[in-house]
Design an enzyme around this catalytic site. Sequence first.
Site: not given
Ligand SMILES: *Cc1c(COP(=O)(O)O)cnc(C)c1O
Length: 447
Positions: A245, A285, A353-354
């Site tokens: 996250g 991410r 096409c959007e």
């Molecule tokens: C998507 C996800 C992540 C990674 O999230 P990021 O925001 O890309 O760091 C980690 N653990 C679980 C269970 C996820 O679903």
Amino acid sequence: MSSVIATGLLPRTAETRPGGLAVGGVLLTELARRFGTPLFVYDEEHLRQRCREAVAAFGPDGVAYASKAFLCTAMARLAHEEGLLLDVASGGELRVARHAGVPADRIVLHGNNKDEAELRTAITAGVRYVVVDSFDEMDRIERLHATEGLPPARVQLRVAPGVAAGAHEAIRTGGNDSKFGFGLAGGVAAAAVRRAAASPAMILEGVHAHVGSQVLDAAELAAGAAAVARFAAEVGARRLTVGGGLGVAYEAGQRAPSFADWAAGVRAAVRGAGWGGAVTVEPGRSIAAQAGLTLYRVGTIKRIEGVRTYVSVDGGMSDNLRPALYGSRYEVFLPRCPGAPRPLRARLVGKHCESGDVIVDDAALPADLRVSDVLATPVTGAYGYAMASNYNKLPRPAVVFVREGRARTVVRRETDEDLLRLDVAGPAELAAPGPVRSAGADTGAPR
Ligand SMILES: *Cc1c(COP(=O)(O)O)cnc(C)c1O
């Protein structure tokens, strides 16, 4: 918007040379010429440094790379080489990780609706643990154990802590109203712990939560960690996973916490909640996003007097779905002169096409932008290629890794042949124009 592209958005080895911007020691315009466009370019050194920073902050075995952000054989291998576990969320991601040579005990399996085949493959291979998401999944694990003799599965239980975080509803996963996990509310998670602990088919390894994605405030991630840590301490879990996250800056002026900031916040929060054991995180991410950028070629520039300018490139929502999916914002720059002032305001759009096929809604570009220029959108390394599609039958782009002046293709560009690979009907016979014969009619010809 600043006149030049913010260097904080670029991969770490980016440098301005006489011919323009280079990454990994290779000019971006040169990469576009050699490999074609659209093209995903990853700074391999940047990827490796991010992996090392994460391990330094959370310890060995404290980091699982969330492979859904960007996965191919080369990426799985890189993350494994740098000491990360691999988090996979489907049988397909598991397949790629195994193909890359990642040992099963370095892989963890997620997913809110794993089917029996995915569970069978993962448990038979001996994955480190399965993050169990539901009672139905427990039924399946018990059935596999009882009827097929699979060994007991090491499991963590996915908990919905009632704390959601993140930049968009679609990526807020930790609330009580969620498809993911056992709710802390109403004692559901506690019941799941009791069932797993009593089951001969499961070895309960820990508790897991993931509250959301693209979170730029370390305090929000810490609050999610605290909620699940309290529960993990109460039930005497062996391990605690607090998910991914951590956000990244997509635009100038945004700031993201470092891995060290994240670790400090999480550590303090889980201690405060009474958790004394180890913590694992799952960044996706924050490992891959800023290491990558996308190169496009400009095909059409349309100036609508008194309205706006549209700049169309050769990709779009098939290689970057995030603007259409989440309203995500990006920046764009001209690699041949990255330091040039950018007075031209334009909407950067793809070729689909959007009307919603927008890459950058209000882009700032140099005034001398012309057809056939190569443009670059930075920070596309996560959830870009991973979400790519063949919409409008566009072949998916190639992916190249650059490092120390060398570029290597890690995923080749799709061809027109690839677009027909799954069609069962063979090519049409190009019959000469003439009377159409009914397919069902008996022509008397040998069959
Ligand atoms: C998507 C996800 C992540 C990674 O999230 P990021 O925001 O890309 O760091 C980690 N653990 C679980 C269970 C996820 O679903």
